[in-house]
Write a protein that holds these residues in place. Sequence first.
Motif, short mmCIF file in Angstrom:
data_model
loop_
_atom_site.label_atom_id
_atom_site.label_comp_id
_atom_site.label_asym_id
_atom_site.label_seq_id
_atom_site.Cartn_x
_atom_site.Cartn_y
_atom_site.Cartn_z
N PHE A 101 108.10 -7.22 118.83
CA PHE A 101 106.73 -7.69 119.07
C PHE A 101 106.56 -8.14 120.52
O PHE A 101 105.56 -7.81 121.17
N ILE A 102 107.52 -8.88 121.04
CA ILE A 102 107.48 -9.34 122.43
C ILE A 102 107.44 -8.14 123.38
O ILE A 102 106.61 -8.08 124.30
N ASP A 103 108.32 -7.18 123.14
CA ASP A 103 108.43 -6.03 124.04
C ASP A 103 107.18 -5.15 124.01
O ASP A 103 106.77 -4.60 125.03
N LYS A 104 106.57 -5.02 122.83
CA LYS A 104 105.43 -4.11 122.71
C LYS A 104 104.09 -4.80 122.95
O LYS A 104 103.16 -4.19 123.48
N LEU A 135 103.57 -16.42 118.13
CA LEU A 135 104.98 -16.80 118.20
C LEU A 135 105.15 -18.30 117.98
O LEU A 135 106.13 -18.73 117.35
N GLU A 136 104.22 -19.09 118.50
CA GLU A 136 104.29 -20.53 118.28
C GLU A 136 104.22 -20.86 116.79
O GLU A 136 104.89 -21.77 116.30
N GLY A 137 103.43 -20.07 116.05
CA GLY A 137 103.37 -20.25 114.60
C GLY A 137 104.70 -19.96 113.94
O GLY A 137 105.08 -20.63 112.97
N ASP A 154 115.17 -16.51 121.05
CA ASP A 154 114.95 -17.47 122.14
C ASP A 154 115.26 -16.85 123.50
O ASP A 154 114.46 -16.93 124.43
N LEU A 155 116.43 -16.24 123.61
CA LEU A 155 116.83 -15.70 124.92
C LEU A 155 116.02 -14.46 125.30
O LEU A 155 115.89 -14.13 126.48
N SER A 156 115.45 -13.80 124.29
CA SER A 156 114.62 -12.62 124.57
C SER A 156 113.24 -13.01 125.07
O SER A 156 112.59 -12.26 125.81
N LEU A 157 112.77 -14.20 124.67
CA LEU A 157 111.42 -14.64 125.02
C LEU A 157 111.35 -15.48 126.29
O LEU A 157 110.39 -15.36 127.05
N ILE A 158 112.35 -16.30 126.55
CA ILE A 158 112.26 -17.26 127.66
C ILE A 158 112.03 -16.58 129.03
O ILE A 158 111.26 -17.12 129.84
#
Length: 216
Positions: A101-104, A135-137, A154-158
């Motif tokens: 989801f983060i990547d796309k 994501l916060e949800g 965590d490490l993928s998003l920071i």
Amino acid sequence: MADEVVLLDFWPSMFGMRVRIALAEKGVKYEYKEEDLKNKSPLLLQMNPVHKKIPVLIHNGRPVCESSIIVQYIDEVWKDKAPLLPSDPYQRAQARFWVDFIDKKMYDASTKTWTTKGEEQEAAKKEFFEALKTLEGQLGDKPFFGGDNFGYLDLSLIPFYYTYETFGKSSVEAECPKFKAWVKRCLQRETIAKALPDEKKVLEHASGMRKNLVLE
């Protein structure tokens, strides 16, 4: 025989930061090789002939490409320390889903927040914050996305947050207070502090890119 680990990377790369954090969490020693993306090295072209992109992890002469795949590989190979992915298959699948989801969803929006201007930039900011609130949800009241332990999601998003907050010109804390509290917890980790580049250096790099795009 000791492991020979080489990382082909480019210092401001959000995807490269992921791999650096994962290696630091595992305590893996490696040789860092900075790539000039305008003049890619023969080694990079040899090790990633399909996409010709960084990061590339070379482990005992064999390449692993794509940051999310590299992080999963690191977790499987050096599994005796600091597990990154959950042990439960369902939770592991969920972590992979949210990184996808983060990547796309987030990557294009976060990039447009500083490579565009006017209405397009405002639309990108809106899309970015919608993804952030989603994501916060998922984070809820947990210290980290995996619960008490810092991990794969965590490490993928920071790195995305760090890059966006540095030159996104918006207050994440006002919009997403729980997310901002998570950010502060992450930045207290030595592994992250060492993996993220200097903020001033990032700003200078972004300003140069904006000028090349004739946005300033």
